[in-house]
Design an enzyme around this catalytic site. Structure first.
Site, PDB file in Angstrom:
ATOM      1  CB  SER A 210      43.626  32.391  29.034  1.00 46.93           C
ATOM      2  OG  SER A 210      42.871  31.440  29.733  1.00 46.93           O
ATOM      3  CG  ASN A 211      38.320  32.337  29.471  1.00 41.24           C
ATOM      4  OD1 ASN A 211      38.150  31.942  30.614  1.00 41.24           O
ATOM      5  ND2 ASN A 211      38.327  31.512  28.431  1.00 41.24           N
ATOM      6  NE  ARG A 212      37.368  38.833  34.821  1.00 41.29           N
ATOM      7  CZ  ARG A 212      36.242  39.501  35.064  1.00 41.29           C
ATOM      8  NH1 ARG A 212      35.683  40.171  34.087  1.00 41.29           N
ATOM      9  NH2 ARG A 212      35.698  39.481  36.248  1.00 41.29           N
TER      10      ARG A 212
END
Ligand code: CTP
Length: 407
Positions: A210-212
């Protein structure tokens, strides 16, 4: 541009542990240009000192009805007439009760009786108190008289219990204030499809890529669009945010799920805004069992996810399509290349390598690039203000062509 300039707001702070959060609310209101007078009850001053509020509001804090130095006995009448809105945040069960019954034994409750300004209560208390029939009765009485009483947020309470009772997020309170004081209905009739948050791609049954992304920008867009009269469908990846009331929310996890939700709702939309930070890659074939740990040089084959924005751009029709570009260098040039490649009308570009803006933060500093060659650099502002600026820009760009969006 969203503003509260020239608006006189009274912020009433009462005796709850959430009183410190009123300082954040005050800071945001001052930032939006409002003139804020803070009134504190005696119990509120046990939790936070008036100096905090005096410093942030740059005005004396009103605490005592009988203080001869403050001329408060007459001040409450003047303030009652001057105020465009009275916000009580946090509002305790005791203050709600006094307001509902018309008791006036301190500065704040006297003001509540004396004023004809709209009233906004933002309750914070323990879940058991919030659900008590007496409190429910007082809330119903206030609402019946036209006051707005927000629902408290769910979560962990100061007592350690979990349930409804937390002071809602500052952004949600600001939204409610803007809705009461600056109602602009210039998006009524629009059906806006917004994607927000990250997507998650399973690596195995317990892990994901995923990402931030926090989802804050997409949720701010949804809140602004609703306030300005639009219907909103919010396709959201996993976030910790409470969805704006009145939005149709479609929770998704993977990019493929987001793609399906977007395509299913595309036909009905007049504007599509892809604020989601989509995972660009996914593991090719996630195993049904957990991958064992401590494998030196473990390689997980990845494959690109479908580009949803590009697909939307290709099937755009008369819709207005907005993309986001998170860049770390050559911001404007990379964003323009993406705008052209993906067939968007407007690209919202930001430099995510800079501290204090972008991912996870409450602020953003963006450049708006449009298909007609326009470049608009916006100053650093809150994501809510950025959201309003984006809608202002969409409306301006659409109005510059006689038939709406040019082919
Ligand atoms: N986007 C999308 N589907 C994807 C990837 C991105 O719809 N699979 C959308 C995002 O929601 C955003 C825009 O495309 O509105 C730009 O995303 P970004 O990740 O910056 O662009 P990429 O094309 O993935 O380029 P990069 O190589 O810089 O990651």
């Amino acid at each position: 541009m969203v503003t509260l300039r020239g608006r006189e707001i009274v912020l009433g702070v009462t005796g709850s542990i959430a009183a410190y959060k009123a300082a954040y609310l005050l800071r945001e209101l001052v930032r939006l240009g409002a003139e804020v007078s803070v009134v504190m009850t005696e119990h509120a001053q046990r939790f936070v000192g008036p100096l905090t509020f005096r410093t942030l509001s740059r005005r004396p804090v009103l605490t005592d009805l009988f203080d001869p130095g403050e001329a408060a006995a007459v001040e409450h009448v003047a303030l009652a007439e001057r105020a465009h809105l009275i916000v009580v945040a946090p509002a305790t069960a005791h203050t709600l009760a006094k307001a509902a019954l018309g008791l006036a034994d301190d500065f704040l409750t006297t003001l509540l009786l004396a004023t004809r300004a709209p009233l906004l209560f933002v309750p914070a208390m323990d879940a058991g108190m919030w659900r008590h029939p007496t409190v429910e009765g007082h809330v119903a009485a206030l609402r019946a008289r036209g006051a707005v009483v927000l629902e408290p947020a769910e979560g962990e309470l100061a007592s350690g219990l979990i349930g409804p009772g937390r002071l809602p997020e500052v952004s949600e309170v600001v939204e409610a204030i803007l809705g009461l004081l600056a109602p602009k209905r210039d998006l009524s009739g629009e059906r806006i499809l917004i994607t927000a948050g990250p997507t998650r791609e399973p690596v195995d049954p317990v892990r994901y890529l995923s990402n931030r992304s926090s989802g804050k920008m997409g949720y701010a867009l949804a809140a602004a669009a609703l306030r300005r009269g639009a219907e909103v469908t919010l396709v959201s990846g996993p976030t910790n945010l409470a969805p704006p009331p009145r939005a149709r929310v479609i929770p998704v996890e993977t990019t493929e799920e987001m793609r399906e939700a977007v395509l299913a709702h595309l036909d009905a939309a007049t504007v599509v805004i892809k604020a989601a930070a989509v995972a660009d890659y996914r593991p090719v074939r996630p195993p049904a069992r957990k991958i064992p740990g401590r494998q030196e040089g473990l390689a997980i084959p990845l494959t690109p996810t479908p580009d949803i924005l590009r697909e939307v751009g290709a099937r755009k029709g008369g819709r207005f399509v907005v993309g986001f570009a998170a860049e770390t260098e050559g911001v404007a040039a990379s964003a323009r290349a993406k705008l052209e490649a993906k067939g968007a009308d407007l690209m919202v570009a930001n430099d995510v390598s800079r501290p204090g803006v972008g991912f996870e933060s409450d602020d953003n500093e963006v450049i708006l690039l449009d298909r007609w060659g326009g470049v608009l650099q916006l100053p650093r502002m809150s994501k809510l203000e950025v959201a309003d600026a984006i809608f202002d820009r969409i409306l301006a760009l659409r109005s510059q062509t006689p038939s709406g969006v040019t082919p």
